[in-house]
Design an enzyme around this catalytic site. Sequence first.
Site, PDB file in Angstrom:
ATOM      1  N   ASP A   1     -15.599   2.052   2.007  1.00 36.92           N
ATOM      2  CA  ASP A   1     -15.634   0.713   2.589  1.00 36.92           C
ATOM      3  C   ASP A   1     -16.878  -0.066   2.201  1.00 36.92           C
ATOM      4  OD1 ASP A   1     -13.176   0.904   3.895  1.00 36.92           O
ATOM      5  OD2 ASP A   1     -14.071   1.918   5.616  1.00 36.92           O
TER       6      ASP A   1
ATOM      7  N   ARG B   1       0.833  -1.203   0.000  1.00 43.47           N
ATOM      8  CA  ARG B   1       0.000   0.000   0.000  1.00 43.47           C
ATOM      9  C   ARG B   1       0.871   1.258   0.000  1.00 43.47           C
ATOM     10  NH1 ARG B   1      -4.721  -1.174   4.324  1.00 43.47           N
ATOM     11  NH2 ARG B   1      -5.560   0.733   3.375  1.00 43.47           N
TER      12      ARG B   1
ATOM     13  N   ARG C   1      -9.331  -3.037  -4.550  1.00 40.14           N
ATOM     14  CA  ARG C   1     -10.717  -3.478  -4.455  1.00 40.14           C
ATOM     15  C   ARG C   1     -11.462  -3.445  -5.790  1.00 40.14           C
ATOM     16  NH1 ARG C   1     -12.448  -1.127   1.451  1.00 40.14           N
ATOM     17  NH2 ARG C   1     -11.590  -2.882   2.635  1.00 40.14           N
TER      18      ARG C   1
ATOM     19  N   SER D   1      -8.622  10.923   1.073  1.00 34.64           N
ATOM     20  CA  SER D   1      -8.355   9.940   2.117  1.00 34.64           C
ATOM     21  C   SER D   1      -8.464  10.562   3.505  1.00 34.64           C
ATOM     22  CB  SER D   1      -6.952   9.344   1.933  1.00 34.64           C
ATOM     23  OG  SER D   1      -6.576   8.595   3.064  1.00 34.64           O
TER      24      SER D   1
END
Length: 429
Positions: free
Chosen positions: A314, A123, A345, A166
Amino acid sequence: MSEYIVNKSKFVFVGEVNIPPDKSISHRAVFLSSFNKEMTKITNLLMSDDVKTTMYSLGAIGVMFAENNGKYFTRGTGVREYIQSPETIDCGNSGTTARLLTGLLAGQNFESVLDGDESLRKRPMDRVKTPLEEIGAEIDTTDGKFPVTIKSSKIKGGHIKLNSGSAQVKSAVIFAGLTGESELTIETEIKSRDHTEILLEYFTENIATEDNIIKITPDPIIKNDLIDIPNDPSSAAFFIVGSLLNQGSYIKLEKICLNPTRIKFIEILQKMGGNISYENISNISGEKVGDILVKHSDLKGIDICGEDIPLIIDEIPILSLAMSLAEGTSNILGATELRYKESDRINSIVSELSKLGADINQNNDDIKIKGKESLNGGICKSHFDHRIAMMLAIAATRCTNQVKILDSDCVSISFPNFFEIFEQFRKNI
């Protein structure tokens, strides 16, 4: 390698569903409690793998924790009196721990080294490093990723503009600002989740917010010594969608965080035709909370644009499932931020739902989904991403064949007893 199997079964979600405490707020409650040199009491703390990682990491720099009858007590050090860890601090799989701790350690008078597991090492950390260095930090990464070395630095005040969506990056800059030499003004271009700001305002006198401007005054002055944590809407999302998709379902979820930056996914589901309502609204530690009522509904497709992505970051996996079983076509546009989570994702959602027979495709950072009456089944991977694993379990409730989920134990990152609760709604046929 763990696996979880869902054989062809009928699922009806009925009654009250016990949702775990909010993961995002739990992380932040633990971090903020470390600012208090006296005792802080935290109730309803989520003891998932990720939150435990935050506690272990703060313990490595001098913060003390104790537990008594499910309540947690913290003896902090203050933001300028952490101690240097003699070893590399292991952030495990937790991106929240890694990024927020980087911000907190950026202004200390000692050097720290942070590392993580294989997933965390993939990441990006430059998105945190760049704004922190703009305000005086010195951080060395490994090709832009973990492990990172945070050198002894002095954080300066002034003004910084953040163009990232973020909340972790924003929180890292806020934490660094608390250790700074003078007031720091943070201007945010993209709205993102604001739990750090809300909890910091509840817990200290060191933050002022107005529209997209955040003003941070160094050296927290503590005004509360109790933090109560609401339950997690992102964890609730799986059972909300499960109830919407399965006939005869009607559930109640209590004391859920209803922060506007966390329930955008519910607004989306309501626009798709979902029967979702609220009751018993109140306030806990600065956060709006309430009970959520959900009934089975026929859903229709919808388009989601890029500006909504930070607010549903999420929930996109489980929303993608809802779209896969809705009438018509749905589009998720500009989902770039999804590539920086526990897994990429976008790839994970498309590859695993495709294995189950969903009509889903990606084009760069866009996802296109054509709804179907049901899915097939198959062998899927979690990609060690807890939200992918839970999405696949809910998908299995609408599959005509067995679903096997590989590496399923990653659900412990946020919802340790997910499968136990899930099994309560399986009906023998």
